[in-house]
Design an enzyme around this catalytic site. Structure first.
Site, PDB file in Angstrom:
ATOM      1  N   LYS A   1       0.847  -1.207   0.000  1.00 15.19           N
ATOM      2  CA  LYS A   1       0.000   0.000   0.000  1.00 15.19           C
ATOM      3  C   LYS A   1       0.881   1.255   0.000  1.00 15.19           C
ATOM      4  O   LYS A   1       0.597   2.214  -0.723  1.00 15.19           O
ATOM      5  CB  LYS A   1      -0.919  -0.011   1.227  1.00 15.19           C
ATOM      6  CG  LYS A   1      -2.036  -1.036   1.129  1.00 15.19           C
ATOM      7  CD  LYS A   1      -2.757  -1.231   2.449  1.00 15.19           C
ATOM      8  CE  LYS A   1      -3.709  -2.414   2.361  1.00 15.19           C
ATOM      9  NZ  LYS A   1      -4.303  -2.791   3.646  1.00 15.19           N
TER      10      LYS A   1
ATOM     11  N   GLN B   1      -4.875  -2.149   9.726  1.00 18.50           N
ATOM     12  CA  GLN B   1      -4.663  -3.425   9.060  1.00 18.50           C
ATOM     13  C   GLN B   1      -5.206  -4.568   9.923  1.00 18.50           C
ATOM     14  O   GLN B   1      -4.911  -4.653  11.107  1.00 18.50           O
ATOM     15  CB  GLN B   1      -3.157  -3.614   8.784  1.00 18.50           C
ATOM     16  CG  GLN B   1      -2.822  -4.840   7.956  1.00 18.50           C
ATOM     17  CD  GLN B   1      -3.398  -4.811   6.560  1.00 18.50           C
ATOM     18  OE1 GLN B   1      -3.505  -3.756   5.935  1.00 18.50           O
ATOM     19  NE2 GLN B   1      -3.802  -5.967   6.064  1.00 18.50           N
TER      20      GLN B   1
ATOM     21  N   ASP C   1     -11.368   1.945   3.949  1.00 16.56           N
ATOM     22  CA  ASP C   1     -11.667   0.518   3.760  1.00 16.56           C
ATOM     23  C   ASP C   1     -13.170   0.305   3.522  1.00 16.56           C
ATOM     24  O   ASP C   1     -13.583  -0.757   3.057  1.00 16.56           O
ATOM     25  CB  ASP C   1     -11.286  -0.275   5.027  1.00 16.56           C
ATOM     26  CG  ASP C   1      -9.881  -0.867   4.966  1.00 16.56           C
ATOM     27  OD1 ASP C   1      -9.416  -1.159   3.851  1.00 16.56           O
ATOM     28  OD2 ASP C   1      -9.268  -1.047   6.038  1.00 16.56           O
TER      29      ASP C   1
END
Ligand code: GUN
Length: 293
Positions: free
Chosen positions: A52, A96, A119
């Protein structure tokens, strides 16, 4: 059979984002900034976060990684999220997953400012998605929609069968493709571990989306001639005959299914590359929405 080229489509998407970010930066203002929180040192999570970061850098998006040891308390982690939530210079935040067992992932997700939830996991954003309102769409389902759209695969009126009802893939993609919109309007059947007559249902699919988490689960006798097959699975299978000692397989038995499919997404190189491109897009969206405040 035609391959759905996720690598190429992700490249296009990333290029489009890069151009837009460059225009913002050229105008002399600060550009988008994504923050990631990484707890512990799970190797898969380390790899994801590193990818990322690299993708952000390539697109001109600023990225910061906040690392915490796996024994961080839930309270401390929530405080770290508060800090980023209130930092006006950070537009997007992801934590994460997975998190250590003593931390509630639900609590963490609900603590993220929904305007920074790139997200798309926050209940408010999932609710907006269900109601067909503009919001952050989770990365994998958005990637699948883009693969279909950019490969010019018609979804309107088609029967889509989704295998797997996870919160991050199966459930959201079933909702997205059944919504009233140009790139959706499909009739969707969501199958799961308690589904009866699974094979018969799969055989009715014009578009079959496999997100079941079992290597090579979808066999040739489950697929209608000419169907479109999207493979979301990714599994590392030990293999003495491969130089790396392993091979990567999806949820679909590619060699046999590809003989019947009209279109099929490979693993690797299908859905996988799309997810990071989707995240960059959500970060840019978050940035633009926050400039209007
Ligand atoms: N772990 C595996 N996939 C994801 C994802 O899409 N987002 C986050 N935050 N963690 C993950």
């Amino acid at each position: 059979m035609k391959l759905i080229d996720g690598k190429e489509i992700a490249k296009q998407l990333k290029e489009e984002i890069k151009i837009e970010v460059a225009e913002i930066l050229d105008s002399g203002v600060d550009g988008p900034h994504l923050a990631a929180i990484l707890v512990g040192n799970d190797p898969a999570s380390e790899t994801y976060v590193a990818s990322k970061e690299k993708a952000c850098k390539n697109a001109g998006i600023l990225s910061s990684v906040y690392r915490y040891p796996s024994n961080i308390s839930e309270k401390e982690l929530l405080e770290a999220i508060d800090f980023i939530n209130s930092d006006p210079e950070i537009n997007g935040l992801l934590v994460q997953m997975p998190l250590p067992k003593h931390i509630s992932e639900d609590k963490v997700i609900e603590h993220i400012n929904p305007e920074k939830d790139v997200d798309g996991f926050h209940p408010l954003n999932l609710g907006k998605m269900v109601m067909n309102k503009a919001t952050f769409i989770p990365a994998t389902p958005y990637g699948i929609v883009q693969l279909l759209e950019r490969s010019k695969i018609e979804t309107q009126g088609k029967h889509v069968v989704v295998l797997g009802r996870s919160n991050i893939v199966g459930t959201p993609i079933s909702i997205l493709l059944s919504r009233k919109s140009k790139n959706a309007n499909a009739t969707v059947t969501l199958c799961h571990s308690r589904t009866q007559n699974l094979k018969e249902i799969c055989l009715q699919a014009d578009i079959l989306i496999a997100a079941i988490g079992q290597p090579e689960f979808v066999k040739e006798d489950m697929v209608k001639e000419g169907a479109v097959v999207i493979d979301v699975g990714i599994h590392r299978i030990e293999s003495a005959s491969s130089p790396k000692g392993y091979v990567i397989k999806g949820d679909v038995a590619f060699d046999e299914v590809s003989k019947k499919a009209s279109w099929i997404s490979p693993v690797p190189g299908g859905v996988g590359p799309m997810t990071i491109a989707s995240l960059l897009r959500n970060t840019l969206m978050a940035y633009k929405a926050q400039q209007k405040h």
